[in-house]
Design an enzyme around this catalytic site. Sequence first.
Site, mmCIF file in Angstrom:
data_model
loop_
_atom_site.group_PDB
_atom_site.id
_atom_site.type_symbol
_atom_site.label_atom_id
_atom_site.label_comp_id
_atom_site.label_asym_id
_atom_site.label_seq_id
_atom_site.Cartn_x
_atom_site.Cartn_y
_atom_site.Cartn_z
ATOM 1 C CB THR A 94 -0.886 0.022 1.254
ATOM 2 O OG1 THR A 94 -1.630 -1.190 1.312
ATOM 3 C CG2 THR A 94 -1.837 1.210 1.223
ATOM 4 C CE LYS A 148 -5.026 -1.068 1.692
ATOM 5 N NZ LYS A 148 -5.592 -2.132 2.476
ATOM 6 C CE LYS A 156 1.932 2.256 3.932
ATOM 7 N NZ LYS A 156 2.370 0.923 3.580
HETATM 8 P P1 NAD Z 1 5.788 -6.026 7.371
HETATM 9 O O1 NAD Z 1 6.601 -4.899 7.919
HETATM 10 O O2 NAD Z 1 5.389 -7.147 8.250
HETATM 11 O O3 NAD Z 1 6.569 -6.665 6.112
HETATM 12 C C1 NAD Z 1 7.354 -5.939 5.208
HETATM 13 C C2 NAD Z 1 8.570 -6.808 4.893
HETATM 14 O O4 NAD Z 1 9.366 -6.163 3.897
HETATM 15 C C3 NAD Z 1 9.487 -7.008 6.106
HETATM 16 O O5 NAD Z 1 9.661 -8.410 6.358
HETATM 17 C C4 NAD Z 1 10.794 -6.346 5.697
HETATM 18 O O6 NAD Z 1 11.939 -6.993 6.211
HETATM 19 C C5 NAD Z 1 10.714 -6.474 4.186
HETATM 20 N N1 NAD Z 1 11.618 -5.565 3.498
HETATM 21 C C6 NAD Z 1 11.986 -4.315 3.855
HETATM 22 N N2 NAD Z 1 12.879 -3.833 2.947
HETATM 23 C C7 NAD Z 1 13.045 -4.801 2.002
HETATM 24 C C8 NAD Z 1 13.835 -4.910 0.831
HETATM 25 N N3 NAD Z 1 14.621 -3.927 0.447
HETATM 26 N N4 NAD Z 1 13.739 -6.064 0.115
HETATM 27 C C9 NAD Z 1 12.950 -7.078 0.495
HETATM 28 N N5 NAD Z 1 12.190 -7.040 1.617
HETATM 29 C C10 NAD Z 1 12.235 -5.908 2.363
HETATM 30 O O7 NAD Z 1 4.512 -5.333 6.703
HETATM 31 P P2 NAD Z 1 3.146 -6.066 6.275
HETATM 32 O O8 NAD Z 1 2.172 -5.957 7.381
HETATM 33 O O9 NAD Z 1 3.465 -7.381 5.668
HETATM 34 O O10 NAD Z 1 2.640 -5.034 5.156
HETATM 35 C C11 NAD Z 1 3.238 -5.004 3.875
HETATM 36 C C12 NAD Z 1 2.440 -4.028 3.007
HETATM 37 O O11 NAD Z 1 1.079 -4.462 2.938
HETATM 38 C C13 NAD Z 1 2.415 -2.602 3.559
HETATM 39 O O12 NAD Z 1 2.509 -1.718 2.472
HETATM 40 C C14 NAD Z 1 1.062 -2.514 4.257
HETATM 41 O O13 NAD Z 1 0.562 -1.202 4.296
HETATM 42 C C15 NAD Z 1 0.214 -3.406 3.366
HETATM 43 N N6 NAD Z 1 -0.947 -4.026 4.034
HETATM 44 C C16 NAD Z 1 -0.831 -4.571 5.268
HETATM 45 C C17 NAD Z 1 -1.948 -5.143 5.869
HETATM 46 C C18 NAD Z 1 -1.862 -5.759 7.243
HETATM 47 O O14 NAD Z 1 -2.907 -6.034 7.847
HETATM 48 N N7 NAD Z 1 -0.651 -6.022 7.774
HETATM 49 C C19 NAD Z 1 -3.177 -5.167 5.197
HETATM 50 C C20 NAD Z 1 -3.255 -4.643 3.911
HETATM 51 C C21 NAD Z 1 -2.135 -4.069 3.332
#
Ligand code: NAD
Length: 299
Positions: free
Chosen positions: A94, A169, A244
């Site tokens: 997102t 979204k 966010k």
């Molecule tokens: P998270 O922080 O758990 O996961 C993100 C991952 O990206 C981490 O494991 C991190 O180590 C990795 N990362 C960071 N830099 C990187 C790089 N250079 N290369 C590869 N990996 C890298 O976050 P999340 O909850 O999984 O959310 C991910 C996305 O999905 C966000 O944009 C969030 O807004 C969106 N989202 C989350 C939810 C939710 O409920 N958690 C729901 C809908 C959308």
Amino acid sequence: MSTAIAFLGLGHMGGPMAANLVQAGYEVLAYDPVPAARRQARADGAVVVDTPAAAVSKSAVVITMLPTGYTVLEVYREVLVSAAPGTLFVDCSTIDVADAVQAAELAVAQGHRALDAPVSGGVSGATAGTLTFMVGGAAPDFAAAQPLLEVMGGQVVHCGGTGVGQAAKICNNMMLGISMIGLSEAIVLGEKLGLSHQKFFDVVSTASGQCWSLTTYCPVPGPVPASPANNDYRPGFATALMTKDLGLAANALRDNGVDARIGLLAAEIYQRFNQDQSGMDFSAIVTDIRKRSGEDDKA
Ligand code: NAD
């Protein structure tokens, strides 16, 4: 040509999404800098590689699930040169509409294809493979990605051109933030006026104030047993993530000159709450409204 999928970002969402692709029989080349995420991906059956470039260079599709637009752009700049021409980049993070458009432009400039495909449904939806995907990009690219997205999702909607998936979204989550605040204000008013939570629910859930925030995600304990309010407001959908998303909506509102005072106010209200309570579910905003209204915590 390879049929492997590169999966970059194996966090709360990306981890289970990648696992579902493995379960469906795809070869997944996975990368995340965090050792625990890498270990879990290996246990789930993905081929874990040491660099993003190693994953991308052998794959026909690259899926990213990263925290911010800044990270997405950084990763795209790093890996686009390593991908075979025509590789399909699908960003499920997102992020700002403007960042999504820029990421797609970078990919296309290198001879690749690109979609923005953010999701709704949270970690439980990612685990169950029932996410809703909102996709922006060209129709043939959407058609190519659709079978993969259907493995990870229950509903896959092609919303329009580049960036329009992120637009869907942001619009949805702006409405969600606004409705949760509005509902919580009404609940606290009801408390002051002697209306019990259950009676509030019985009336409003079948009246014109009915909304998802009440009927599925009720912010006070009792009426909807599965809502985070019954679990000390453990997320769920964390306040940090709602903050966010409302920040992204606020950027888009300003960029496009929309007179959306409530949307901007919702972003401000969650930003303030997020300073102390970023780890709580976003429905805990009701406790803040109650506190600021001089009431004891009745949750
Ligand atoms: P998270 O922080 O758990 O996961 C993100 C991952 O990206 C981490 O494991 C991190 O180590 C990795 N990362 C960071 N830099 C990187 C790089 N250079 N290369 C590869 N990996 C890298 O976050 P999340 O909850 O999984 O959310 C991910 C996305 O999905 C966000 O944009 C969030 O807004 C969106 N989202 C989350 C939810 C939710 O409920 N958690 C729901 C809908 C959308």
